[in-house]
Write a protein that holds these residues in place. Sequence first.
Motif, PDB file in Angstrom:
ATOM      1  N   PHE A  94       0.696  -1.311  -0.006  1.00  0.00           N
ATOM      2  CA  PHE A  94       0.029   0.000   0.114  1.00  0.00           C
ATOM      3  C   PHE A  94       0.930   0.989   0.229  1.00  0.00           C
ATOM      4  O   PHE A  94       0.457   2.226  -0.492  1.00  0.00           O
ATOM      5  N   ASN A  95       1.967   1.312   0.798  1.00  0.00           N
ATOM      6  CA  ASN A  95       2.739   2.566   0.902  1.00  0.00           C
ATOM      7  C   ASN A  95       3.585   2.762  -0.275  1.00  0.00           C
ATOM      8  O   ASN A  95       3.960   3.914  -0.680  1.00  0.00           O
ATOM      9  N   THR A  96       4.226   1.598  -0.891  1.00  0.00           N
ATOM     10  CA  THR A  96       4.937   1.727  -1.829  1.00  0.00           C
ATOM     11  C   THR A  96       4.348   2.342  -3.248  1.00  0.00           C
ATOM     12  O   THR A  96       4.914   2.982  -4.023  1.00  0.00           O
ATOM     13  N   VAL A  97       3.115   2.187  -3.298  1.00  0.00           N
ATOM     14  CA  VAL A  97       2.532   2.777  -4.539  1.00  0.00           C
ATOM     15  C   VAL A  97       2.126   4.145  -4.488  1.00  0.00           C
ATOM     16  O   VAL A  97       2.042   4.888  -5.291  1.00  0.00           O
ATOM     17  N   ARG A  98       2.012   4.481  -3.135  1.00  0.00           N
ATOM     18  CA  ARG A  98       1.985   6.151  -2.739  1.00  0.00           C
ATOM     19  C   ARG A  98       3.234   6.730  -2.700  1.00  0.00           C
ATOM     20  O   ARG A  98       3.103   7.999  -2.681  1.00  0.00           O
ATOM     21  N   GLU A  99       4.169   6.230  -2.319  1.00  0.00           N
ATOM     22  CA  GLU A  99       5.648   6.894  -1.846  1.00  0.00           C
ATOM     23  C   GLU A  99       6.600   6.202  -2.801  1.00  0.00           C
ATOM     24  O   GLU A  99       7.074   5.116  -2.580  1.00  0.00           O
ATOM     25  N   CYS A 100       6.963   7.034  -3.634  1.00  0.00           N
ATOM     26  CA  CYS A 100       7.859   6.740  -4.633  1.00  0.00           C
ATOM     27  C   CYS A 100       9.225   6.206  -4.205  1.00  0.00           C
ATOM     28  O   CYS A 100       9.830   5.788  -5.188  1.00  0.00           O
TER      29      CYS A 100
ATOM     30  N   GLN B  66     -16.570 -15.323  -5.242  1.00  0.00           N
ATOM     31  CA  GLN B  66     -17.083 -14.280  -6.192  1.00  0.00           C
ATOM     32  C   GLN B  66     -16.100 -13.256  -6.626  1.00  0.00           C
ATOM     33  O   GLN B  66     -16.476 -12.271  -7.275  1.00  0.00           O
ATOM     34  N   GLY B  67     -15.161 -13.027  -6.146  1.00  0.00           N
ATOM     35  CA  GLY B  67     -13.859 -12.329  -6.627  1.00  0.00           C
ATOM     36  C   GLY B  67     -14.028 -10.724  -5.592  1.00  0.00           C
ATOM     37  O   GLY B  67     -13.538  -9.957  -6.072  1.00  0.00           O
ATOM     38  N   VAL B  68     -14.983 -10.899  -4.845  1.00  0.00           N
ATOM     39  CA  VAL B  68     -15.143  -9.656  -4.161  1.00  0.00           C
ATOM     40  C   VAL B  68     -13.964  -9.076  -3.198  1.00  0.00           C
ATOM     41  O   VAL B  68     -13.774  -7.970  -3.273  1.00  0.00           O
ATOM     42  N   LEU B  69     -13.481 -10.070  -2.678  1.00  0.00           N
ATOM     43  CA  LEU B  69     -12.093  -9.770  -1.604  1.00  0.00           C
ATOM     44  C   LEU B  69     -11.031  -9.114  -2.719  1.00  0.00           C
ATOM     45  O   LEU B  69     -10.216  -8.287  -2.577  1.00  0.00           O
ATOM     46  N   ALA B  70     -10.936  -9.903  -3.825  1.00  0.00           N
ATOM     47  CA  ALA B  70      -9.765  -9.107  -4.814  1.00  0.00           C
ATOM     48  C   ALA B  70     -10.156  -7.773  -5.133  1.00  0.00           C
ATOM     49  O   ALA B  70      -9.231  -7.057  -5.489  1.00  0.00           O
ATOM     50  N   ARG B  71     -11.583  -7.634  -5.542  1.00  0.00           N
ATOM     51  CA  ARG B  71     -11.951  -6.407  -6.146  1.00  0.00           C
ATOM     52  C   ARG B  71     -11.861  -5.374  -4.950  1.00  0.00           C
ATOM     53  O   ARG B  71     -11.317  -4.258  -5.230  1.00  0.00           O
ATOM     54  N   LEU B  72     -11.924  -5.686  -3.652  1.00  0.00           N
ATOM     55  CA  LEU B  72     -11.786  -4.932  -2.546  1.00  0.00           C
ATOM     56  C   LEU B  72     -10.248  -4.165  -2.498  1.00  0.00           C
ATOM     57  O   LEU B  72     -10.114  -3.244  -2.312  1.00  0.00           O
ATOM     58  N   LYS B  73      -9.679  -5.301  -2.695  1.00  0.00           N
ATOM     59  CA  LYS B  73      -8.161  -5.289  -2.406  1.00  0.00           C
ATOM     60  C   LYS B  73      -7.498  -4.212  -3.378  1.00  0.00           C
ATOM     61  O   LYS B  73      -6.694  -3.239  -3.223  1.00  0.00           O
ATOM     62  N   ASN B  74      -8.081  -4.504  -4.652  1.00  0.00           N
ATOM     63  CA  ASN B  74      -7.403  -3.713  -5.638  1.00  0.00           C
ATOM     64  C   ASN B  74      -7.850  -2.196  -5.541  1.00  0.00           C
ATOM     65  O   ASN B  74      -7.181  -1.337  -6.240  1.00  0.00           O
ATOM     66  N   LYS B  75      -9.170  -2.228  -5.324  1.00  0.00           N
ATOM     67  CA  LYS B  75      -9.712  -0.665  -5.103  1.00  0.00           C
ATOM     68  C   LYS B  75      -8.968   0.219  -4.140  1.00  0.00           C
ATOM     69  O   LYS B  75      -8.390   1.350  -4.407  1.00  0.00           O
ATOM     70  N   TRP B  76      -8.461  -0.564  -3.030  1.00  0.00           N
ATOM     71  CA  TRP B  76      -7.985   0.353  -2.015  1.00  0.00           C
ATOM     72  C   TRP B  76      -6.345   0.180  -1.948  1.00  0.00           C
ATOM     73  O   TRP B  76      -5.787   0.988  -1.240  1.00  0.00           O
ATOM     74  N   TRP B  77      -5.828  -0.545  -2.694  1.00  0.00           N
ATOM     75  CA  TRP B  77      -4.422  -0.600  -2.799  1.00  0.00           C
ATOM     76  C   TRP B  77      -4.066   0.117  -4.140  1.00  0.00           C
ATOM     77  O   TRP B  77      -3.055   0.808  -4.211  1.00  0.00           O
ATOM     78  N   ASN B  78      -4.722  -0.242  -5.456  1.00  0.00           N
ATOM     79  CA  ASN B  78      -4.224   0.299  -6.283  1.00  0.00           C
ATOM     80  C   ASN B  78      -4.890   1.327  -7.284  1.00  0.00           C
ATOM     81  O   ASN B  78      -4.533   1.942  -8.303  1.00  0.00           O
ATOM     82  N   GLU B  79      -6.186   1.841  -6.575  1.00  0.00           N
ATOM     83  CA  GLU B  79      -7.075   2.732  -7.284  1.00  0.00           C
ATOM     84  C   GLU B  79      -7.111   4.093  -6.273  1.00  0.00           C
ATOM     85  O   GLU B  79      -6.562   5.083  -6.828  1.00  0.00           O
ATOM     86  N   VAL B  80      -7.878   3.977  -5.138  1.00  0.00           N
ATOM     87  CA  VAL B  80      -7.923   5.226  -4.247  1.00  0.00           C
ATOM     88  C   VAL B  80      -6.603   5.696  -3.944  1.00  0.00           C
ATOM     89  O   VAL B  80      -5.791   4.778  -3.069  1.00  0.00           O
TER      90      VAL B  80
ATOM     91  N   VAL C  96       0.302   7.681  -8.248  1.00  0.00           N
ATOM     92  CA  VAL C  96       1.233   8.858  -8.196  1.00  0.00           C
ATOM     93  C   VAL C  96       2.798   8.251  -8.806  1.00  0.00           C
ATOM     94  O   VAL C  96       3.441   9.143  -9.448  1.00  0.00           O
ATOM     95  N   CYS C  97       3.208   6.912  -8.393  1.00  0.00           N
ATOM     96  CA  CYS C  97       4.300   6.576  -8.771  1.00  0.00           C
ATOM     97  C   CYS C  97       4.266   5.836 -10.057  1.00  0.00           C
ATOM     98  O   CYS C  97       3.416   5.151 -10.442  1.00  0.00           O
ATOM     99  N   SER C  98       5.339   6.082 -11.000  1.00  0.00           N
ATOM    100  CA  SER C  98       5.379   4.915 -12.274  1.00  0.00           C
ATOM    101  C   SER C  98       5.648   3.695 -11.962  1.00  0.00           C
ATOM    102  O   SER C  98       6.319   3.604 -11.264  1.00  0.00           O
ATOM    103  N   ALA C  99       5.170   2.853 -12.795  1.00  0.00           N
ATOM    104  CA  ALA C  99       5.389   1.449 -12.619  1.00  0.00           C
ATOM    105  C   ALA C  99       6.716   0.965 -13.486  1.00  0.00           C
ATOM    106  O   ALA C  99       6.854   0.066 -13.526  1.00  0.00           O
ATOM    107  N   LYS C 100       7.313   2.018 -14.224  1.00  0.00           N
ATOM    108  CA  LYS C 100       8.363   1.991 -15.059  1.00  0.00           C
ATOM    109  C   LYS C 100       9.412   1.118 -14.137  1.00  0.00           C
ATOM    110  O   LYS C 100      10.098   1.855 -13.007  1.00  0.00           O
ATOM    111  N   SER C 101       9.847   0.013 -14.433  1.00  0.00           N
ATOM    112  CA  SER C 101      11.249  -0.382 -13.904  1.00  0.00           C
ATOM    113  C   SER C 101      12.520   0.314 -14.160  1.00  0.00           C
ATOM    114  O   SER C 101      12.693   0.923 -15.164  1.00  0.00           O
ATOM    115  N   ASP C 102      13.175   0.142 -13.065  1.00  0.00           N
ATOM    116  CA  ASP C 102      14.668   0.953 -13.010  1.00  0.00           C
ATOM    117  C   ASP C 102      15.601   0.205 -13.886  1.00  0.00           C
ATOM    118  O   ASP C 102      15.442  -0.900 -14.072  1.00  0.00           O
TER     119      ASP C 102
END
Length: 920
Positions: A750-756, A794-808, A812-818
């Motif tokens: 969660f933090n690495t997606v938001r803190e580059c 039903q995939g609800v747990l996966a959808r919730l995690k994707n929402k709060w980890w990768n969407e909301v 901010v940080c680029s996914a481009k690999s170093d």
Amino acid sequence: MHFCWILVSFLSLNKVQAQFYGGSTYGSSSGQSIRLGLITDDATDRIRQTFEHAISVVNNELGIPLAGETEQVAFGNSVQAFAQLCRLMQGGVGAVFGPAAKHTASHLLNACDSKDIPFIYPHLSWTGQVDGFNLHPSPEDIAHALYDIVNQFEWSRFIFCYESAEYLNILDHMMSLYGIKGPVIKVMRYDLNLNGNYKSVLRRIRKSEDSRIVVVGSTEGVAELLRQAQQVGIMNEDYTYVIGNLDLHTFELEEYKYSEANITGIRMFSPEQEEVRELVEKLHQELGESEPTNTGRKVYLYASQSYVFGSLAGSSSITMSMALTYDAVRVIAETTKHLPYQPQMLNCSERHDNVQPDGSTFRNYMRSLEIKEKTITGRIYFEGNVRKGFTFDVIELQTSGLVKVGTWEEGKDFEFQRPPEVINFNDIDDGSLVNKTFKVLISVATKPYASLVESIDTLIGNNQYQGYGVDLIKELADKLGFNFTFHDGGNDYGSFNKTTNSTTGMLKEIVEGRADLAITDLTITSEREEVIDFSIPFMNLGIAILYVKPQKAPPALFSFMDPFSSEVWLYLGIAYVGVSLCFFIIGRLSPIEWDNPYPCIEEPEELENQFTINNSLWFTTGALLQQGSEIAPKALSTRTISAIWWFFTLIMVSSYTANLAAFLTIENPTSPINSVEDLADNKDDVQYGAKRTGSTRNFFLTSEDPTYMKMNEYMTNHPEMLMDNNQDGVDKVKAGTKYAFLMESTSIEFNTVRECNLTKVGDPLDEKGYGIAMVKNWPYRDKFNNALLELQEQGVLARLKNKWWNEVGAGVCSAKSDNDGPSELGVDNLSGIYAVLAIGSCISMIVSILCWCCFVYKKAKLYAVPFCDALAEEFKIVIHFSENERALKSAQSIYSRSRNSSQSIESLKTDSEENISAED
């Protein structure tokens, strides 16, 4: 008169000894009786109560009653057990029931055998003792039952998971039944370290292609393996377990019945039998036990030991040891009906050879009986020393409990006979949670599980909270129909202190009834499960390291040297000096390189060589730097080595230029730590810490791994490195003060997606899961577990995690690999050019020496002087390094004393001129 006093003294001594050893006598209180001894190491007193109950039952049918006497010993204490056995022998014991500890039982068996006293031991025998009396099925019969069950499943491959070496006897018998055309069997021992931690083996099973597992081991070991299998994540619909332990019906299986894993086992009796029910009632009266129901598990605590028995239909608290003890008393009682038996008092000393007169006869007659009724484990019949004629109930774990799905009997074909599925009306009661309101604890400071909604409006109640945990409770409420209210439980998730029997934080709120549920990043641990229950995991994770991303190193002063490794630079310097010396030597050896310094004089007295030390170094330098020089080689040898050197410098300069451009434009990031070992060693003075309280800190406190123990000692000695919550740890890492923070991998994601500038270092240190905390024995736990499984499918747990980890709040940080950048050129990359240079230099040197020798030979022949003398004179001129000029006419020269001394040196053909004439 004297005889009476002796008799009174003996009886008094026996009474005092019984009090001293803590023994107890029951059965017939007066008159003639047959004394039976029980030496038990069961601290719960359940074996003794079973023994006493069995004697009381059979005495109603006997003319000469049985009298039992119990001696309590410590588990594994053979010395104490032998002392109690001697006391029983001195009292005239007719048979002895042994303890559970196998080594102690074997020791007592030998002692009883020497005195012809029947010895009964109710556990699995590996050695097939001839003199002991054992009602437990043999390993061969258990292997045959497992073989038939596996065949019914039609497995082509499976894993045989065993606890210790003796259980391999079961595998040997199975292999003999399969022959050469059996399935593929992968054999694994799960108790590798003998410390009760089986997770390393279970992780290997999870990573393997096999999902069908046969498990054999002790009651405690198999029960613990199933519990850890759920923690590792292999207790689901993909896995099938066949349990070869006859105490499966006593396991706590409540938490597995909705896992959809197929768990099949065997047992020797049904909980519905009359004898079992009577024994359960006896235990209830004496010890306060009762058979468990479907409302929750039953935990019985006695003398610092705890036993957890199944809470499902079809389960029972009666273990195999208890059942076989009961049946052994029945066999002794039936034997006394047919064979008179009067045990005598014996001395257990080795110096006395007295034995029980009818002991062997009584033991052999016990094996000759066939008993078909009034037993717990069914028909009792012996073939030799091995019990035969019994049957196994094949049982399977279903949502309704343990269900009998077949009967195994030796000599008959086994087939599954599953009954129609029983509808559990409690499970289809859709209105059981409707209109019920639960108080749910969350941790507002822990994103993304819960946080306050940012809004210009004033929000109250549940509307002021958002997060993964909030959405998950809403999904469960929509599915089950309950209401809820959220309350901030703070950052202290809580712990349980076994010494003071007290709890803290959220755990305390739940235990004391001020909250019903708690959902956050709350880890499922055995310590917490002692006072509360958890749902099945809604998220799997592990402890990882949070640290700043590798930083680009500042440019070094000599960064222009980076394209080549230090070895290449060293060899380049050696090559430069070596080739310069070759030019110097070859130039002196080649006659054509000796020039007339005065062109106007046709016959000069001196010749000059252009390849001095300075000129040789300058020529190689100019070629290396691609600038050239005013020096031009004339001889074939010097031109050869020049061409080789130019080719060498062409490759080296081109390689250097190409790699230099990359090194100057791309910089390699560097990180001081790359693994947990680097962190434990404080590499580059990197400090670390974790949350002050919680499962992560407890992991290091309880770990026995040397690396983690070292890290725990560091954190204990540096309490300032421990943070009150995860966010404080993240902030300290962001500050860039060489600090790493240990936290759950999901929170790091969660933090690495938001803190580059943050990243995860290394692999997770363990595996665990987050669960919803709830009150102990909460009646709605099964409904929550079932609802969570449906949300997962039903995939609800996966959808919730994707929402709060990768969407909301993400993106901010680029996914481009170093870019890792180019690597420096090593010796292996440029070894060929060095070889060309070395070979070319050697060839040039050889050609120069041959030409020089040829020149000296011709000159000696012209002047009619000895070749050796001429060669010596010419060699002195060559090695006279301080002189670069050569006198043509000298009185000291060997040529001046020759008759042809007036001959001009110009009359001699040089090596170059000879080559030209040859071409013509």
